[in-house]
Design an enzyme around this catalytic site. Structure first.
Site, short mmCIF file in Angstrom:
data_model
loop_
_atom_site.label_atom_id
_atom_site.label_comp_id
_atom_site.label_asym_id
_atom_site.label_seq_id
_atom_site.Cartn_x
_atom_site.Cartn_y
_atom_site.Cartn_z
N ASP A 31 0.85 -1.19 0.00
CA ASP A 31 0.00 0.00 0.00
C ASP A 31 0.89 1.25 0.00
O ASP A 31 1.90 1.31 0.71
CB ASP A 31 -0.91 -0.02 1.23
CG ASP A 31 -2.06 0.97 1.12
OD1 ASP A 31 -3.22 0.51 0.97
OD2 ASP A 31 -1.80 2.19 1.17
N SER A 94 -12.08 3.43 -1.40
CA SER A 94 -11.73 4.62 -2.19
C SER A 94 -11.26 4.26 -3.60
O SER A 94 -11.20 5.15 -4.46
CB SER A 94 -10.63 5.43 -1.47
OG SER A 94 -9.46 4.66 -1.33
N HIS A 99 -10.31 -5.26 -3.51
CA HIS A 99 -8.97 -5.54 -2.99
C HIS A 99 -9.05 -5.94 -1.53
O HIS A 99 -9.92 -5.48 -0.80
CB HIS A 99 -8.04 -4.33 -3.15
CG HIS A 99 -8.62 -3.04 -2.66
ND1 HIS A 99 -9.55 -2.31 -3.38
CD2 HIS A 99 -8.42 -2.33 -1.51
CE1 HIS A 99 -9.89 -1.23 -2.71
NE2 HIS A 99 -9.22 -1.22 -1.55
P1 DGP Z 1 -9.58 1.49 0.05
O1 DGP Z 1 -9.66 2.81 0.75
O2 DGP Z 1 -10.06 0.31 0.90
O3 DGP Z 1 -10.26 1.54 -1.31
O4 DGP Z 1 -8.05 1.22 -0.17
C1 DGP Z 1 -7.33 1.77 -1.24
C2 DGP Z 1 -5.89 1.73 -0.86
O5 DGP Z 1 -5.14 1.93 -2.03
C3 DGP Z 1 -5.45 2.79 0.13
O6 DGP Z 1 -5.03 2.18 1.36
C4 DGP Z 1 -4.27 3.49 -0.54
C5 DGP Z 1 -3.95 2.57 -1.68
N1 DGP Z 1 -3.48 3.25 -2.88
C6 DGP Z 1 -4.11 4.29 -3.50
N2 DGP Z 1 -3.42 4.65 -4.59
C7 DGP Z 1 -2.33 3.81 -4.66
C8 DGP Z 1 -1.24 3.70 -5.56
O7 DGP Z 1 -1.11 4.42 -6.55
N3 DGP Z 1 -0.32 2.74 -5.29
C9 DGP Z 1 -0.43 1.91 -4.21
N4 DGP Z 1 0.53 1.01 -4.03
N5 DGP Z 1 -1.45 1.99 -3.34
C10 DGP Z 1 -2.39 2.93 -3.56
#
Ligand code: DGP
Length: 113
Positions: A31, A94, A99
């Site tokens: 993340d 978000s 996931h």
């Molecule tokens: P959620 O809020 O449950 O939809 O989780 C989305 C997650 O995705 C959040 O913890 C941050 C992560 N995230 C958002 N953009 C990116 C990205 O560009 N790269 C990575 N590795 N994670 C991301």
């Protein structure tokens, strides 16, 4: 037009990420904004917007088996961890590509905020 789905683009490696595991069904990467010492996202290669739209039991099984395997390789299986699928607005989702968050390495509070 480029694919608007962020995680589809990560799966296709159009956007860089730290991938720690992948197989025919799922890709797992760290993340970008970790909320615990270990915070990995496991996503299906196939685009499914949320758990509400998931109909493929094999895909869901693959996500959870990968999550458990990642917990083992990250060294948090024995100490404990959480596998979370945020769904919809109140669930805190978000990114619109289903996931599993795999989080551990510290004591996680319950209930979540
Ligand atoms: P959620 O809020 O449950 O939809 O989780 C989305 C997650 O995705 C959040 O913890 C941050 C992560 N995230 C958002 N953009 C990116 C990205 O560009 N790269 C990575 N590795 N994670 C991301």
């Amino acid at each position: 037009m480029s694919d608007p789905c962020l995680f589809c683009r990560i799966v296709r490696k159009e956007i860089p990420s730290t991938i720690i595991f992948e197989n025919d069904h799922v890709v797992a990467f760290r993340d970008i904004d970790p909320k615990a010492p270990t915070h990995v996202l496991v996503v299906p290669r196939e685009h499914v917007s949320s758990l509400n739209d998931a109909t493929d039991g094999a895909m869901l099984g693959a996500l959870l088996l990968a999550a458990a395997g990642i917990a083992r390789t990250e060294g948090i299986a024995e100490s404990g961890y959480r596998a979370v699928i945020n769904t919809g607005g109140d669930g805190g989702q978000s990114v619109g590509h289903v996931h599993v968050h795999v989080m551990g390495g510290r004591r996680l509070a319950w209930p979540p905020g």
